[in-house]
Design a protein around this motif. Structure first.
Motif, PDB file in Angstrom:
ATOM      1  N   LEU A  90      44.788 -11.562 -10.705  1.00 66.06           N
ATOM      2  CA  LEU A  90      44.996 -10.931  -9.407  1.00 66.06           C
ATOM      3  C   LEU A  90      43.678 -10.487  -8.790  1.00 66.06           C
ATOM      4  CD1 LEU A  90      48.176  -8.794 -10.175  1.00 66.06           C
ATOM      5  CD2 LEU A  90      48.050 -10.935  -8.880  1.00 66.06           C
ATOM      6  N   LEU A  91      42.739 -10.031  -9.627  1.00 63.12           N
ATOM      7  CA  LEU A  91      41.445  -9.568  -9.137  1.00 63.12           C
ATOM      8  C   LEU A  91      40.689 -10.683  -8.430  1.00 63.12           C
ATOM      9  CD1 LEU A  91      39.169  -7.412  -9.028  1.00 63.12           C
ATOM     10  CD2 LEU A  91      38.437  -8.228 -11.284  1.00 63.12           C
ATOM     11  N   PHE A  92      40.731 -11.895  -8.989  1.00 60.91           N
ATOM     12  CA  PHE A  92      39.943 -12.993  -8.440  1.00 60.91           C
ATOM     13  C   PHE A  92      40.725 -13.857  -7.442  1.00 60.91           C
ATOM     14  CE2 PHE A  92      37.796 -12.154 -12.532  1.00 60.91           C
ATOM     15  CZ  PHE A  92      36.526 -11.907 -12.055  1.00 60.91           C
ATOM     16  N   ILE A  93      42.041 -13.966  -7.632  1.00 60.31           N
ATOM     17  CA  ILE A  93      42.838 -14.832  -6.775  1.00 60.31           C
ATOM     18  C   ILE A  93      43.506 -14.062  -5.640  1.00 60.31           C
ATOM     19  CG2 ILE A  93      44.736 -16.489  -6.702  1.00 60.31           C
ATOM     20  CD1 ILE A  93      42.280 -17.438  -8.210  1.00 60.31           C
ATOM     21  N   GLY A  94      43.902 -12.833  -5.917  1.00 59.22           N
ATOM     22  CA  GLY A  94      44.641 -12.037  -4.943  1.00 59.22           C
ATOM     23  C   GLY A  94      43.972 -11.917  -3.579  1.00 59.22           C
ATOM     24  N   PRO A  95      42.683 -11.515  -3.511  1.00 57.51           N
ATOM     25  CA  PRO A  95      42.037 -11.385  -2.199  1.00 57.51           C
ATOM     26  C   PRO A  95      41.984 -12.687  -1.410  1.00 57.51           C
ATOM     27  CG  PRO A  95      40.798 -10.207  -3.877  1.00 57.51           C
ATOM     28  CD  PRO A  95      41.851 -10.997  -4.598  1.00 57.51           C
ATOM     29  N   THR A  96      41.765 -13.814  -2.117  1.00 57.86           N
ATOM     30  CA  THR A  96      41.689 -15.111  -1.430  1.00 57.86           C
ATOM     31  C   THR A  96      43.038 -15.499  -0.846  1.00 57.86           C
ATOM     32  OG1 THR A  96      39.939 -15.847  -2.941  1.00 57.86           O
ATOM     33  CG2 THR A  96      41.125 -17.543  -1.697  1.00 57.86           C
ATOM     34  N   VAL A  97      44.098 -15.333  -1.650  1.00 61.24           N
ATOM     35  CA  VAL A  97      45.440 -15.659  -1.161  1.00 61.24           C
ATOM     36  C   VAL A  97      45.824 -14.744   0.002  1.00 61.24           C
ATOM     37  CG1 VAL A  97      47.885 -15.714  -1.786  1.00 61.24           C
ATOM     38  CG2 VAL A  97      46.167 -16.554  -3.402  1.00 61.24           C
ATOM     39  N   THR A  98      45.470 -13.475  -0.120  1.00 59.70           N
ATOM     40  CA  THR A  98      45.776 -12.520   0.949  1.00 59.70           C
ATOM     41  C   THR A  98      45.070 -12.908   2.249  1.00 59.70           C
ATOM     42  OG1 THR A  98      46.050 -10.728  -0.658  1.00 59.70           O
ATOM     43  CG2 THR A  98      45.672 -10.102   1.625  1.00 59.70           C
ATOM     44  N   MET A  99      43.819 -13.323   2.138  1.00 56.45           N
ATOM     45  CA  MET A  99      43.071 -13.730   3.323  1.00 56.45           C
ATOM     46  C   MET A  99      43.723 -14.935   3.996  1.00 56.45           C
ATOM     47  SD  MET A  99      39.059 -14.807   3.679  1.00 56.45           S
ATOM     48  CE  MET A  99      39.315 -16.287   2.674  1.00 56.45           C
TER      49      MET A  99
END
Length: 317
Positions: A245-254
């Motif tokens: 979630l730390l590495f993938i979460g922000p990208t998916v959210t963007m």
């Protein structure tokens, strides 16, 4: 309670993995300082435009964006207006922009390395409860005449203290390296735009604010990992899920924010509080107050789940 927290802190810092993580943070910061010094030495002879011309060009670009861009968010508009006023203030009061690397700019740049500190705190949070089950020491721990709530709180407090310790190490070390390698010749004043006017702030205050804002990101992911550790009793699952979630979460959210307004309610859209300082919110309508409320809700949910499950679970099974 103080004794419990002290005991958990000692158990945490005595682990070899904890000492390795501290050493890695120091090494990464030193390598970053060396890289910045190397780049500075190769750019020293490069011609740079006058700071007045640079600010005037920036203001022209900002004003063009304000007048021509139709879909600007309120946060972006406030940011652009603030930058225009700050640049004009510099021009009127003859306050040059520091273009050379100095201690202050290095410390601010080093704040990006807190992502590594966040990963290390996440690992500590993921294991501090789950490892008790893995090692079989949880039964012995719960035989003590102390409530489960106090035991779990002491473990969480130790994790937060570890995070604050890494924050202090990163800030202190980057300050020392910046002072030794680049000197303290930069401006001691930071210009901010507040309530429609330009105000002068202490550079130390500004740097501390940057680090505190970035620590919020660390705090939320550490709390998430701590909750998974307490609920599922698996450090591997807690580390794996939280790191993912730390590495993938922000990208998916963007990516989602480009199409869906409800993205602003996701955790990863709100952890970066610096977005409001830099005028780059993911979704229109987001404010600092909104993000703080959203983070408070997620924080409460994580804590309630962790404490309820830990208090009710039969560990003898």
């Amino acid at each position: 309670m103080i004794g419990l927290i002290k005991n958990e802190w000692l158990k945490l810092v005595k682990q070899r993995g904890t000492r390795v993580m501290i050493a890695l943070l120091v090494l990464i910061t030193c390598l970053f300082a060396g890289l910045m010094k190397y780049e500075e030495s190769h750019q020293a002879d490069s011609p740079t435009p006058g700071w007045q011309e640079k600010l005037q060009a920036e203001n022209a670009a900002y004003k063009k964006e304000l007048t021509e861009e139709q879909n600007l968010t309120e946060v972006r508009k406030d940011y652009l207006e603030g930058q225009i006023n700050i640049n004009e203030y510099r021009l009127q009061h003859n306050l040059p922009v520091d273009t050379d690397m100095d201690m202050q700019s290095f410390v601010e740049g080093s704040s990006d390395l807190l992502s590594f500190a966040g990963l290390f705190v996440l690992i500590a949070a993921a294991g501090i409860v789950a490892n008790e089950h893995t090692w079989g020491t949880i039964k012995l721990l719960l035989t003590r005449p102390v409530s489960r709530v106090k035991i779990l709180f002491s473990k969480y407090a130790a994790v937060i203290l570890f995070g604050l310790f890494l924050l202090a190490v990163a800030f202190t070390l980057s300050s020392l390296l910046g002072l030794v390698l680049f000197g303290a010749s930069g401006s001691s004043i930071h210009l901010a735009y507040e309530n429609g006017q330009v105000v002068e702030q202490s550079m130390i205050f500004h740097l501390l604010k940057v680090y505190v804002f970035k620590f919020v990101d660390v705090l939320m992911f550490a709390t998430l990992a701590f909750m998974v550790s307490a609920v599922f009793r698996s450090s591997s699952l807690a580390i794996g899920l939280s790191s993912f979630l730390l590495f993938i979460g922000p990208t998916v959210t963007m990516l989602l924010s480009m199409r869906y307004e409800w993205t602003k309610y996701l955790l990863f859209a709100n952890t970066d509080l610096l977005q409001f300082e830099e005028g780059r919110t993911l979704v229109s309508g987001m404010t600092m107050e909104f993000s703080l409320v959203v983070l408070a809700v997620y924080y409460a949910v994580f804590q309630i789940l962790a404490f309820i499950v830990f208090s009710k679970r039969d560990v003898a099974a």
